[in-house]
Design an enzyme around this catalytic site. Structure first.
Site, PDB file in Angstrom:
ATOM      1  NE  ARG A  30       9.243 -10.579   5.336  1.00 50.99           N
ATOM      2  CZ  ARG A  30       8.401 -10.709   6.045  1.00 50.99           C
ATOM      3  NH1 ARG A  30       7.497  -9.649   6.057  1.00 50.99           N
ATOM      4  NH2 ARG A  30       7.630 -11.920   5.850  1.00 50.99           N
ATOM      5  CG  ASP A  31       9.902  -0.813   1.787  1.00 52.09           C
ATOM      6  OD1 ASP A  31       9.090   0.227   1.109  1.00 52.09           O
ATOM      7  OD2 ASP A  31      10.852  -0.336   2.201  1.00 52.09           O
ATOM      8  CB  ILE A  32      14.797  -1.828   1.143  1.00 50.29           C
ATOM      9  CG1 ILE A  32      16.646  -2.231   0.744  1.00 50.29           C
ATOM     10  CG2 ILE A  32      14.626  -0.633   0.477  1.00 50.29           C
ATOM     11  CD1 ILE A  32      17.295  -2.300  -0.277  1.00 50.29           C
ATOM     12  CG  ASN A  88       3.038   7.309  -1.581  1.00 53.64           C
ATOM     13  OD1 ASN A  88       1.948   7.762  -0.909  1.00 53.64           O
ATOM     14  ND2 ASN A  88       3.177   6.023  -0.915  1.00 53.64           N
ATOM     15  CB  VAL A  97       9.275   2.809  -7.472  1.00 51.28           C
ATOM     16  CG1 VAL A  97       9.815   2.244  -7.829  1.00 51.28           C
ATOM     17  CG2 VAL A  97      10.969   2.844  -5.933  1.00 51.28           C
ATOM     18  CG  HIS A 101       4.408   0.810  -5.127  1.00 50.99           C
ATOM     19  ND1 HIS A 101       5.311   1.606  -5.883  1.00 50.99           N
ATOM     20  CD2 HIS A 101       5.310   1.486  -3.704  1.00 50.99           C
ATOM     21  CE1 HIS A 101       6.098   2.683  -5.275  1.00 50.99           C
ATOM     22  NE2 HIS A 101       5.676   2.334  -3.984  1.00 50.99           N
ATOM     23  CG  MET A 102      -1.673  -2.038  -1.266  1.00 47.87           C
ATOM     24  SD  MET A 102      -2.684  -3.590  -1.938  1.00 47.87           S
ATOM     25  CE  MET A 102      -3.617  -2.337  -2.374  1.00 47.87           C
ATOM     26  CG  HIS A 103       3.839   1.615   0.683  1.00 48.01           C
ATOM     27  ND1 HIS A 103       5.344   1.390   0.667  1.00 48.01           N
ATOM     28  CD2 HIS A 103       3.776   1.925  -0.073  1.00 48.01           C
ATOM     29  CE1 HIS A 103       5.946   2.017   0.036  1.00 48.01           C
ATOM     30  NE2 HIS A 103       4.831   2.933  -0.017  1.00 48.01           N
TER      31      HIS A 103
HETATM   32  P1  AMP Z   1       6.607   4.941  -2.766  1.00 50.14           P
HETATM   33  O1  AMP Z   1       7.714   6.254  -1.771  1.00 50.14           O
HETATM   34  O2  AMP Z   1       5.915   4.852  -2.240  1.00 50.14           O
HETATM   35  O3  AMP Z   1       7.551   5.360  -4.181  1.00 50.14           O
HETATM   36  O4  AMP Z   1       7.888   3.625  -1.970  1.00 50.14           O
HETATM   37  C1  AMP Z   1       8.564   3.189  -2.603  1.00 50.14           C
HETATM   38  C2  AMP Z   1       9.089   2.094  -1.385  1.00 50.14           C
HETATM   39  O5  AMP Z   1      10.405   1.559  -2.320  1.00 50.14           O
HETATM   40  C3  AMP Z   1       9.709   2.462  -0.134  1.00 50.14           C
HETATM   41  O6  AMP Z   1       9.363   2.756   1.036  1.00 50.14           O
HETATM   42  C4  AMP Z   1      11.077   2.417  -0.262  1.00 50.14           C
HETATM   43  O7  AMP Z   1      11.855   2.098   0.431  1.00 50.14           O
HETATM   44  C5  AMP Z   1      11.080   1.249  -1.265  1.00 50.14           C
HETATM   45  N1  AMP Z   1      12.354   0.703  -2.010  1.00 50.14           N
HETATM   46  C6  AMP Z   1      13.328   1.240  -1.959  1.00 50.14           C
HETATM   47  N2  AMP Z   1      14.086   0.161  -3.378  1.00 50.14           N
HETATM   48  C7  AMP Z   1      14.252  -0.903  -2.303  1.00 50.14           C
HETATM   49  C8  AMP Z   1      14.466  -2.003  -2.625  1.00 50.14           C
HETATM   50  N3  AMP Z   1      15.749  -2.326  -3.876  1.00 50.14           N
HETATM   51  N4  AMP Z   1      13.398  -3.161  -2.475  1.00 50.14           N
HETATM   52  C9  AMP Z   1      12.842  -3.084  -1.472  1.00 50.14           C
HETATM   53  N5  AMP Z   1      12.399  -1.966  -1.419  1.00 50.14           N
HETATM   54  C10 AMP Z   1      12.322  -0.719  -1.781  1.00 50.14           C
END
Ligand code: AMP
Length: 118
Positions: A30-32, A88, A97, A101-103
């Site tokens: 799950r996204d933080i 993204n 990050v 990754h896929m949201h």
């Molecule tokens: P992106 O903008 O596509 O690179 O998305 C990166 C996502 O990672 C964002 O939605 C953040 O909220 C999420 N994120 C960053 N750190 C963590 C973490 N430690 N655990 C879960 N999600 C994270």
């Protein structure tokens, strides 16, 4: 050498995360900072930085992201109403990050596909 991100540490369970699925190819957690009632990140275990770095050898891992996304959408109860999958890439894509990754976002109407920049 690909630089490690915190997602690799989550995959290896070295830092905590709410992991909802893991197998030999992908990890989902799950996204933080959730942007919808369901907001799960589905991540290849291999640390591919961006879509620009994808190669033919990654086809099986990346195809598997969709299989897991569909399964998780069912489990979350959002499959019938629908959901959005986002990947993204780099600055204009809003990538933060650099571990591909896929949201998986759902549980409410997701609005227009692309918002206007402020
Ligand atoms: P992106 O903008 O596509 O690179 O998305 C990166 C996502 O990672 C964002 O939605 C953040 O909220 C999420 N994120 C960053 N750190 C963590 C973490 N430690 N655990 C879960 N999600 C994270």
């Amino acid at each position: 050498m690909t630089e490690e991100t915190l997602f690799s540490k989550i995959i290896r369970r070295e830092i905590p995360a709410d992991i909802v699925y893991q197998d030999e190819r992908v990890t989902a957690f799950r996204d933080i900072n959730p942007q919808a009632p369901t907001h799960i990140l589905i991540v290849p275990n291999k640390p591919i930085p961006t879509v620009n770095d994808v190669g033919e050898e990654d086809e099986a891992d990346l195809g598997h992201l969709f299989v897991v996304a569909a399964r998780l959408a069912q489990e979350e109860g959002i499959a019938e109403n629908g959901y959005r999958l986002i990947v993204n890439c780099n600055r204009h894509g809003g990538q933060i990050v650099f571990h591909l990754h896929m949201h998986l976002l759902g549980g409410r109407p997701m609005g227009r596909m692309v918002s206007q920049p402020k």
